[in-house]
Motif scaffolding. Sequence first.
Motif, PDB file in Angstrom:
ATOM      1  N   LEU A 266       0.823  -1.212   0.000  1.00 36.26           N
ATOM      2  CA  LEU A 266       0.000   0.000   0.000  1.00 36.26           C
ATOM      3  C   LEU A 266       0.852   1.255   0.000  1.00 36.26           C
ATOM      4  N   GLY A 267       2.145   1.098   0.182  1.00 40.30           N
ATOM      5  CA  GLY A 267       3.048   2.235   0.044  1.00 40.30           C
ATOM      6  C   GLY A 267       3.297   2.614  -1.404  1.00 40.30           C
ATOM      7  N   ARG A 268       2.887   1.758  -2.332  1.00 42.49           N
ATOM      8  CA  ARG A 268       2.999   2.080  -3.759  1.00 42.49           C
ATOM      9  C   ARG A 268       1.753   2.848  -4.192  1.00 42.49           C
ATOM     10  N   ARG A 269       1.973   3.922  -4.918  1.00 44.65           N
ATOM     11  CA  ARG A 269       0.862   4.808  -5.259  1.00 44.65           C
ATOM     12  C   ARG A 269      -0.240   4.086  -6.007  1.00 44.65           C
ATOM     13  N   ALA A 270       0.131   3.258  -6.983  1.00 48.54           N
ATOM     14  CA  ALA A 270      -0.886   2.603  -7.809  1.00 48.54           C
ATOM     15  C   ALA A 270      -1.776   1.703  -6.954  1.00 48.54           C
ATOM     16  N   VAL A 271      -1.175   0.929  -6.050  1.00 44.17           N
ATOM     17  CA  VAL A 271      -1.950  -0.002  -5.219  1.00 44.17           C
ATOM     18  C   VAL A 271      -2.830   0.774  -4.238  1.00 44.17           C
ATOM     19  N   ALA A 272      -2.241   1.768  -3.567  1.00 43.69           N
ATOM     20  CA  ALA A 272      -2.994   2.535  -2.570  1.00 43.69           C
ATOM     21  C   ALA A 272      -4.149   3.293  -3.203  1.00 43.69           C
ATOM     22  N   SER A 273      -3.888   3.976  -4.310  1.00 46.23           N
ATOM     23  CA  SER A 273      -4.955   4.751  -4.953  1.00 46.23           C
ATOM     24  C   SER A 273      -6.039   3.842  -5.507  1.00 46.23           C
ATOM     25  N   GLY A 274      -5.635   2.682  -6.043  1.00 46.76           N
ATOM     26  CA  GLY A 274      -6.623   1.725  -6.526  1.00 46.76           C
ATOM     27  C   GLY A 274      -7.503   1.213  -5.407  1.00 46.76           C
ATOM     28  N   ALA A 275      -6.891   0.943  -4.228  1.00 51.40           N
ATOM     29  CA  ALA A 275      -7.666   0.447  -3.093  1.00 51.40           C
ATOM     30  C   ALA A 275      -8.673   1.493  -2.613  1.00 51.40           C
ATOM     31  N   VAL A 276      -8.261   2.745  -2.531  1.00 45.59           N
ATOM     32  CA  VAL A 276      -9.168   3.807  -2.075  1.00 45.59           C
ATOM     33  C   VAL A 276     -10.323   3.978  -3.053  1.00 45.59           C
ATOM     34  N   THR A 277      -9.996   4.059  -4.335  1.00 46.85           N
ATOM     35  CA  THR A 277     -11.040   4.221  -5.350  1.00 46.85           C
ATOM     36  C   THR A 277     -11.992   3.039  -5.344  1.00 46.85           C
ATOM     37  N   LEU A 278     -11.437   1.835  -5.213  1.00 44.58           N
ATOM     38  CA  LEU A 278     -12.251   0.625  -5.285  1.00 44.58           C
ATOM     39  C   LEU A 278     -13.199   0.511  -4.101  1.00 44.58           C
ATOM     40  N   VAL A 279     -12.719   0.815  -2.894  1.00 47.18           N
ATOM     41  CA  VAL A 279     -13.591   0.660  -1.722  1.00 47.18           C
ATOM     42  C   VAL A 279     -14.740   1.661  -1.768  1.00 47.18           C
ATOM     43  N   LEU A 280     -14.472   2.891  -2.244  1.00 45.78           N
ATOM     44  CA  LEU A 280     -15.540   3.887  -2.330  1.00 45.78           C
ATOM     45  C   LEU A 280     -16.542   3.539  -3.430  1.00 45.78           C
ATOM     46  N   PHE A 281     -16.028   3.156  -4.589  1.00 46.98           N
ATOM     47  CA  PHE A 281     -16.947   2.875  -5.699  1.00 46.98           C
ATOM     48  C   PHE A 281     -17.721   1.578  -5.458  1.00 46.98           C
ATOM     49  N   SER A 282     -17.059   0.546  -4.936  1.00 50.48           N
ATOM     50  CA  SER A 282     -17.769  -0.704  -4.652  1.00 50.48           C
ATOM     51  C   SER A 282     -18.879  -0.472  -3.638  1.00 50.48           C
ATOM     52  N   SER A 283     -18.587   0.339  -2.611  1.00 53.88           N
ATOM     53  CA  SER A 283     -19.622   0.662  -1.624  1.00 53.88           C
ATOM     54  C   SER A 283     -20.816   1.317  -2.296  1.00 53.88           C
ATOM     55  N   ALA A 284     -20.537   2.254  -3.201  1.00 56.57           N
ATOM     56  CA  ALA A 284     -21.615   2.996  -3.855  1.00 56.57           C
ATOM     57  C   ALA A 284     -22.403   2.112  -4.813  1.00 56.57           C
ATOM     58  N   TYR A 285     -21.707   1.427  -5.701  1.00 53.30           N
ATOM     59  CA  TYR A 285     -22.393   0.702  -6.769  1.00 53.30           C
ATOM     60  C   TYR A 285     -23.187  -0.482  -6.223  1.00 53.30           C
ATOM     61  N   PHE A 286     -22.557  -1.318  -5.395  1.00 55.18           N
ATOM     62  CA  PHE A 286     -23.252  -2.505  -4.903  1.00 55.18           C
ATOM     63  C   PHE A 286     -24.289  -2.143  -3.846  1.00 55.18           C
TER      64      PHE A 286
END
Length: 504
Positions: A266-286
């Motif tokens: 999670l110290g890598r930008r791509a992984v951390a930013s993907g995780a943040v985006t994914l948790v917010l969008f998954s919460s919203a969509y599902f």
Amino acid sequence: MVFAALILGGLLVVLDITIINVAIRTLARDLAVSLPVIQWVSTGYTLALAMTVPTSAWLVGRFGVRRVYVGALGGFVLGSVLCGLAWDIGSLIAFRVLQGVGGGLVQPVGMMIVLRATPPERRGRAMGLLGLPVLVGPVLGPTLGGWLVEISWRWIFLVNLPVGLAALLLAARALRPFNGSASGAAAAAGGAVGDRATGPRLDVAGLALVAPGLALFVFGLAESGRLGTVASSSVVVPALVGIAMVAGFVVRALKTPAPLVRITLLGRRAVASGAVTLVLFSSAYFGSMLVLPLYWQVARGLSPAETGMLGIPQALATGLSLQVASRLVDRLQPARVVGFGITLAASGLLAAVLLLDANTPYWQLMLAMSVTGVGAGSTIMPTITTALRNLDDRDSPSGSTLLNITSQVGVSIGTAATSVVLASGLASRGLAAVLAGGDAGGGSDTAVPGAGPAQVAVDVAAGFAAACRTTLGVPLVLMAGALVAALTVLPRRASQTSTAVVEG
């Protein structure tokens, strides 16, 4: 053949989930139990999945992706057959847990195989192929489930046997090159494909923290959705204990040399930013996916099978856009692709909120949710691809495990938040009995004195539609947060050169 095996295995799991959603009320009737009890058929599966996903990185490092993938499919098929033979609600829930243990490994291990089989610059296209079950499953599942339930509820589980056997045979043959060849040093460092002799030791203390911690957290969220409130000890206590245990796992993972999951990714930008985006969008969509099926059944009086058919356009839109966006993310800036997807999903959801009432034409809501589906297909898999694209064989198991945990937590949060807001909205309108199994004709509290059954039904439908409009505001806010995250922290480059040795 590799991708055919992964697609068939993923389709097996997606079909099962969509079929179960259609059959919940029938199961409650045939097994003579209440809806809160029968919901444990889904909750037990979800809890097993939450406890299993964190082990996927270690299992692959210890036994190899082929053994783990085939074993996961075998466990899922065995659980399906046992569910079809269940003799009461207790045995059915127990066998659903076994299904969840197998089903929880299929997606993360499938991602690991894709990352090994394709170079970084083509991983968007590969992830798109892995997402094909998202196109087929939601189209076939509700229709097939509605038909099978009319024969017997047992067939919604037994139908997995022929598909599962075909997936097992294909996977056992196609995945032979992925039988495990990572070096002992890489495996000991949390590597990708170690075999039985050189795989890493199990982080028992870490597993004892994260697996029950996630399960307790998900259980608390499920209870909040069932009860329609967060102000209950059965919600707060397990959720807080679960959070504390997961926090303890994170602290331990940062200190131990061979953690169950490498949190340092999670110290890598791509992984951390993907995780943040994914948790917010998954919460919203599902979370939003919970509302409209209830609206169709309660406010419009449709059957589960009819409700499933109305969701087909959205499922097709999601699956088709996923194929396009997953290829675009190989060439365009990920922030642009994902940002466009979230904007489109939010626009469709906003249109549904503005249109939704007790008599909205079917085609209008179907069109609005299809737009949301296009946005979802352009967001979820491209986000996962961007986060995992440049991970090598050593890091891909932990990376895919982290993203799958993030997604599962997001789904649980969104479903719980939506359920609580919807229950609160119905209670304020005197319609609390609707979610407890009442129908549109049972909410007499909303009718004017002396009104007949027809007027009662009209009043209940209008009140339920109003509660649904308010509830959909929660996913809209979460999507706004996901859009901010996508535009500000997702990487700007389409792909990068990886130093990893790509096998297969």
